[in-house]
Design a protein around this motif. Sequence first.
Motif, PDB file in Angstrom:
ATOM      1  N   VAL A  70       5.504   4.637   1.763  1.00 26.63           N
ATOM      2  CA  VAL A  70       6.003   5.929   2.239  1.00 26.63           C
ATOM      3  C   VAL A  70       6.769   5.749   3.546  1.00 26.63           C
ATOM      4  O   VAL A  70       7.869   6.278   3.723  1.00 26.63           O
ATOM      5  N   ARG A  71       6.197   4.983   4.484  1.00 29.28           N
ATOM      6  CA  ARG A  71       6.862   4.782   5.773  1.00 29.28           C
ATOM      7  C   ARG A  71       8.201   4.074   5.605  1.00 29.28           C
ATOM      8  O   ARG A  71       9.180   4.398   6.282  1.00 29.28           O
TER       9      ARG A  71
ATOM     10  N   LEU B  74       5.399  10.203  -2.245  1.00 34.68           N
ATOM     11  CA  LEU B  74       4.105   9.740  -2.748  1.00 34.68           C
ATOM     12  C   LEU B  74       3.958  10.024  -4.236  1.00 34.68           C
ATOM     13  O   LEU B  74       3.367   9.214  -4.975  1.00 34.68           O
TER      14      LEU B  74
ATOM     15  N   SER C  29       0.837  -1.206   0.000  1.00 30.23           N
ATOM     16  CA  SER C  29       0.000   0.000   0.000  1.00 30.23           C
ATOM     17  C   SER C  29       0.871   1.256   0.000  1.00 30.23           C
ATOM     18  O   SER C  29       2.032   1.232   0.416  1.00 30.23           O
ATOM     19  N   ASP C  30       0.289   2.353  -0.476  1.00 28.68           N
ATOM     20  CA  ASP C  30       1.035   3.613  -0.570  1.00 28.68           C
ATOM     21  C   ASP C  30       1.578   4.054   0.781  1.00 28.68           C
ATOM     22  O   ASP C  30       2.742   4.471   0.891  1.00 28.68           O
ATOM     23  N   ASP C  31       0.729   4.001   1.820  1.00 25.66           N
ATOM     24  CA  ASP C  31       1.171   4.509   3.115  1.00 25.66           C
ATOM     25  C   ASP C  31       2.323   3.688   3.684  1.00 25.66           C
ATOM     26  O   ASP C  31       3.253   4.234   4.298  1.00 25.66           O
TER      27      ASP C  31
END
Length: 300
Positions: A111-112, A130, A106-108
Motif C-alpha cells: 500500500v505504501r 488494499l 506485506s500488504d501494508d
Amino acid sequence: MIGGTPVAESEQQPASEILIVTGMSGAGRSTAANALEDMGWYVVDNLPPQMLGPLLDLSGLAASALPRVAAVVDVRGGSLFAELPQVTRALRSAREQLRVVFLNASDDVLVRRYEAVRRPHPLQGDGTILDGIRRERERLKSIRETADIVIDTTDFNIHQLATHVVDLFGERGAAQHTLTILSFGFKYGLPVDADMVADMRFLPNPFWDESMRSLTGEDEPVRQFVLAQPGASEFLDAYTAVAMPVLAGYQRENKRHSVIAIGCTGGKHRSVVMAVELARRLTEAPGVAVRVAHRDLGRE
C-alpha cells in the motif's frame, strides 16, 4: 499443447537457464528484471503465459545466443494470466531448467509503495489499493504455492533487492562490478561520467624532458620516471586503500559500473602511468572487473 501452442519436443536443446518472474504488483518485479538484464539475461516483460512456449522454444533453438531467459508474467495479462498455472505445469514437464520466482511483500508495504508513486493497483477497480492487493493475492495463491523461489521484499529497498537477485542468479565467480580507470588531460575537460577524479599534476611532468616528450606513459622510460617521483608510491597506496571500501560499497548498493578518472595536464604521461598502476592494484578488489582506458592519449 499449451494454450493452443504446442510444447517443444524433448529433443530440442533448451536454454541453459529459464526463469518465470511473477508475484505481487509492487513487490519489485521491475527491479528484479532490471537486475537480471544487467547480468546479461534476455528479459521479456509483461508476457502473456500463452507466449511462454514459443519464447522458450526459441531459446532452445538459439541456446548460444539466448543462454539465459527471464519472462516477467503478471496480472497485467488480464484473463490470459489465469492460464499461468497450467502453462507452468506443462513447461516443467518438458524443461528441467525452468524455475518460477515469486516476489512478495506485506500488504501494508505494498500500500505504501503504491501511495508513494500515486498509481492505482491494476485490480483495485472502484475499490481501494488494499482491495486490489487482496484480489491479486487470491489469484496468485496457487502460483505462489508452487514457486521454486519466493523472495519477500518487505524489508528491501530497490538496491537491496537488486543485490539479492544478483546473489541468487549471478554466475558464480562473475564480477559484480565493472570499474573503468580512465586517464585524461585536464586541458581537454573533465570526463562527464567520472565517479571519482584524481589529479596527477602534483608529480613532475615528463613533457619537459626532451628525451621523453615524444613518448607516452605506455613507454618504460616514462613509467620509471613517474613512479620514481616522491609521492607517487604513497599516492597509489593511499588511493588504493580509499577505493577498496568504496568499491565494496558500490557492490552492496548494486552500482554495477563506475569510473575513476586519473588526470594530468595533457593525458599523455603521468595520468597514463598512474592509471595503469592503480588498475594493477585494484584488480585485487573482490568481485570487481577492472579495465583501463586512455581518453586523450592519441591527441596532439
